[in-house]
Enzyme design. Sequence first.
Site, PDB file in Angstrom:
ATOM      1  N   GLU A 191      92.444 -61.978 110.837  1.00  0.00           N
ATOM      2  CA  GLU A 191      93.837 -62.624 110.126  1.00  0.00           C
ATOM      3  C   GLU A 191      94.633 -63.524 111.578  1.00  0.00           C
ATOM      4  O   GLU A 191      94.595 -62.839 112.581  1.00  0.00           O
ATOM      5  CB  GLU A 191      94.651 -61.422 109.517  1.00  0.00           C
ATOM      6  CG  GLU A 191      96.081 -61.729 109.327  1.00  0.00           C
ATOM      7  CD  GLU A 191      96.743 -60.699 108.903  1.00  0.00           C
ATOM      8  OE1 GLU A 191      97.926 -60.731 108.020  1.00  0.00           O
ATOM      9  OE2 GLU A 191      96.598 -59.522 109.022  1.00  0.00           O
TER      10      GLU A 191
ATOM     11  N   LYS B 124      96.981 -64.399 101.252  1.00  0.00           N
ATOM     12  CA  LYS B 124      97.302 -63.051 101.406  1.00  0.00           C
ATOM     13  C   LYS B 124      98.091 -62.521 100.043  1.00  0.00           C
ATOM     14  O   LYS B 124      99.074 -63.505  99.907  1.00  0.00           O
ATOM     15  CB  LYS B 124      97.978 -62.660 102.751  1.00  0.00           C
ATOM     16  CG  LYS B 124      98.166 -61.184 102.993  1.00  0.00           C
ATOM     17  CD  LYS B 124      98.697 -60.911 104.066  1.00  0.00           C
ATOM     18  CE  LYS B 124      98.516 -59.219 104.702  1.00  0.00           C
ATOM     19  NZ  LYS B 124      99.078 -59.141 106.101  1.00  0.00           N
TER      20      LYS B 124
ATOM     21  N   CYS C   2      94.201 -58.182 105.367  1.00  0.00           N
ATOM     22  CA  CYS C   2      94.736 -57.119 105.862  1.00  0.00           C
ATOM     23  C   CYS C   2      95.132 -56.257 104.892  1.00  0.00           C
ATOM     24  O   CYS C   2      94.532 -55.343 104.194  1.00  0.00           O
ATOM     25  CB  CYS C   2      95.824 -57.431 106.857  1.00  0.00           C
ATOM     26  SG  CYS C   2      96.174 -56.117 107.815  1.00  0.00           S
TER      27      CYS C   2
ATOM     28  N   SER D  27      95.506 -55.258 112.196  1.00  0.00           N
ATOM     29  CA  SER D  27      95.943 -53.969 111.816  1.00  0.00           C
ATOM     30  C   SER D  27      96.179 -53.151 112.875  1.00  0.00           C
ATOM     31  O   SER D  27      95.432 -52.792 113.671  1.00  0.00           O
ATOM     32  CB  SER D  27      94.907 -53.245 110.619  1.00  0.00           C
ATOM     33  OG  SER D  27      95.291 -52.014 110.485  1.00  0.00           O
TER      34      SER D  27
ATOM     35  N   GLY E 122     109.568 -46.332 139.966  1.00  0.00           N
ATOM     36  CA  GLY E 122     110.422 -45.455 140.716  1.00  0.00           C
ATOM     37  C   GLY E 122     109.532 -44.072 140.524  1.00  0.00           C
ATOM     38  O   GLY E 122     108.896 -43.911 139.562  1.00  0.00           O
TER      39      GLY E 122
ATOM     40  N   ASP F 206     106.304 -37.606 134.773  1.00  0.00           N
ATOM     41  CA  ASP F 206     106.186 -38.807 134.115  1.00  0.00           C
ATOM     42  C   ASP F 206     105.988 -39.963 134.918  1.00  0.00           C
ATOM     43  O   ASP F 206     105.032 -40.939 134.331  1.00  0.00           O
ATOM     44  CB  ASP F 206     107.536 -39.051 133.354  1.00  0.00           C
ATOM     45  CG  ASP F 206     107.946 -37.634 132.341  1.00  0.00           C
ATOM     46  OD1 ASP F 206     106.868 -37.477 131.385  1.00  0.00           O
ATOM     47  OD2 ASP F 206     109.120 -37.436 132.261  1.00  0.00           O
TER      48      ASP F 206
ATOM     49  N   ASN G 132     124.356 -39.347 136.356  1.00  0.00           N
ATOM     50  CA  ASN G 132     123.862 -40.614 135.898  1.00  0.00           C
ATOM     51  C   ASN G 132     124.148 -41.465 136.884  1.00  0.00           C
ATOM     52  O   ASN G 132     123.367 -42.673 136.979  1.00  0.00           O
ATOM     53  CB  ASN G 132     124.561 -41.125 134.621  1.00  0.00           C
ATOM     54  CG  ASN G 132     124.149 -40.254 133.263  1.00  0.00           C
ATOM     55  OD1 ASN G 132     123.033 -39.741 133.462  1.00  0.00           O
ATOM     56  ND2 ASN G 132     124.614 -40.342 132.258  1.00  0.00           N
TER      57      ASN G 132
END
Length: 560
Positions: free
Chosen positions: A41, A111, A147, A184, A302, A308, A385
């Site tokens: 598509e 479509k 799709c 998709s 960082g 993480d 923070n």
Amino acid sequence: MKIRLEQLNPVIGDIKGNSELILKSLREAELNGVHLLILPELGVTGYPPQDLLENKSFRDTCYRANDEIVRSAKNTALLFGTITPNSGYGRKMHNSALLAIKGKLHGTVHKSLLPTYDVFDDFRYFEPNKQFHCVDFEGMKLGITICEDIWYNENEVQYHTYETDPARVLKDLGAEVIINVSASPYTNSKHENRKRMLQNHARKLNLPILYINQVGAHTDIVFDGDSMAINSKAEVIANTIPFSHSYTDVIWNSETGDIEPDKYDSDIKYPSKGTPRQFEAIRCGLADYFRKTGVTSKAVLGLSGGIDSALVCAIAADVLGPENVTAITMPSSFSSEGSVTDSVQLSENLGVELIEIPIKSLYGEFESTLEPIFVGTEFNVAEENLQSRIRGTLLMAYSNKFGHFLLTTGNKSEYAVGYATLYGDMNGALAIIGDLYKTEVYEMANWLNTEYFKKEVIPVNTIAKPPSAELRPGQKDSDSLPDYEVLDNILYRYIELQQSPYDMVAAGHNKDVIVEVIKLVDYTEFKRYQAAPVLKLSSKSFGSGRRWPIVQRWTNNQKI
């Protein structure tokens, strides 16, 4: 008759490059004796082109490219996805599939079902098809769908239902094979849902199904390809290599009215559910973000010594090459010794450059400057923070000076409850693990060591130590949040399953914890509006597919 299903990796807006990609595939198909080449598509524009479609010059360039592609299809017939102009009332264009034979346009299909949920916004731009027809090709009737047309009412999450089943309508009109050209997106469970849906169509219609999907990534949306051919007995007889530009060939047997494998490779396997496929999706998303933007091949991040940033660094080094990754560790007076030593160990294991920039003196300057304003107040999240924002500023300075993309290292759990700092650790160009819950981050880190690298790359101490932002003495995530096993399950139920608080109480969760988590999620939406794009892995990720109002009172007025 040999039919080729080829999943392409286009670039949104690169009409010239996408056309060349299509023509290259066409030339190879001709050399291989393919009778019909089927492509995904919107292969000319890339999917989703979004508001590029509102630009007349963009549309006109697409239309000229269509003509060139059609003229080039000489010895092999070509079915490809693109946009075409709408000559009647309504929206200015259709999402179409064009069949070119011997240099001429032989058939056009638009479509029919235009999704407007999650990341999809087709009805914003396209006029839907209202008249169904089959397309004749060498004595066979093709039922061509695009799709969403094939998904009908079997979506992973059924946001709305459709009255018309295009595949059934085409079967009733005499179609002998159903073709679906698709774009998709990947989700963690899409492969199983897709395969089941296509097999259901084959069984109900007693027809073979040819499914051709886009592959690659566009900003936050990843496409896994996963193209396949299913015979009328609902057996998968051919498939492509997932997350890769690849093709597979099948043979149409006019005597049996079914398809057969040409050279079926039984070794092609879709990655196992969970970490292995999530990892492949992240790799694909990260690689294409860099390749398709074309701005730089270098990344900076960082490195805190936590799980993480360690995971992001390991993935970046694997995908981009360690020579293209720079990690910066920025210890403060609250940082543990292990934060620095674990960062050093990881950088050595990966072979990436590590720069150390202590922020104790910078933080002291901020404290001194703010002291007349903050005098008489207790140390709180403002001071915490500040440290994150100092680090964010340093990272962005490096990014600006040397032209590296800054990779954001936050996970879905943190983003969900606002346990991340705007203009601090949320800075960046792309959040590659922003759709992984914290528990999934640990799973992937362990899997990388044991299954992928097969050695200790991410230090065991990084995985084993309690998670902490290290913004105040002795801080641990558990001081502010429920255990991640509990938190992540509540978040999954609330965000992806969209369960009510009553459902979660019935599932065994504490009512007070549920209320607090929901408030944290809803009231920190303003942060996510300003976040870096998050690679979409789940059925409901933070980003373009989740639209939650910042200013609202529903959350506070709910009663349990």
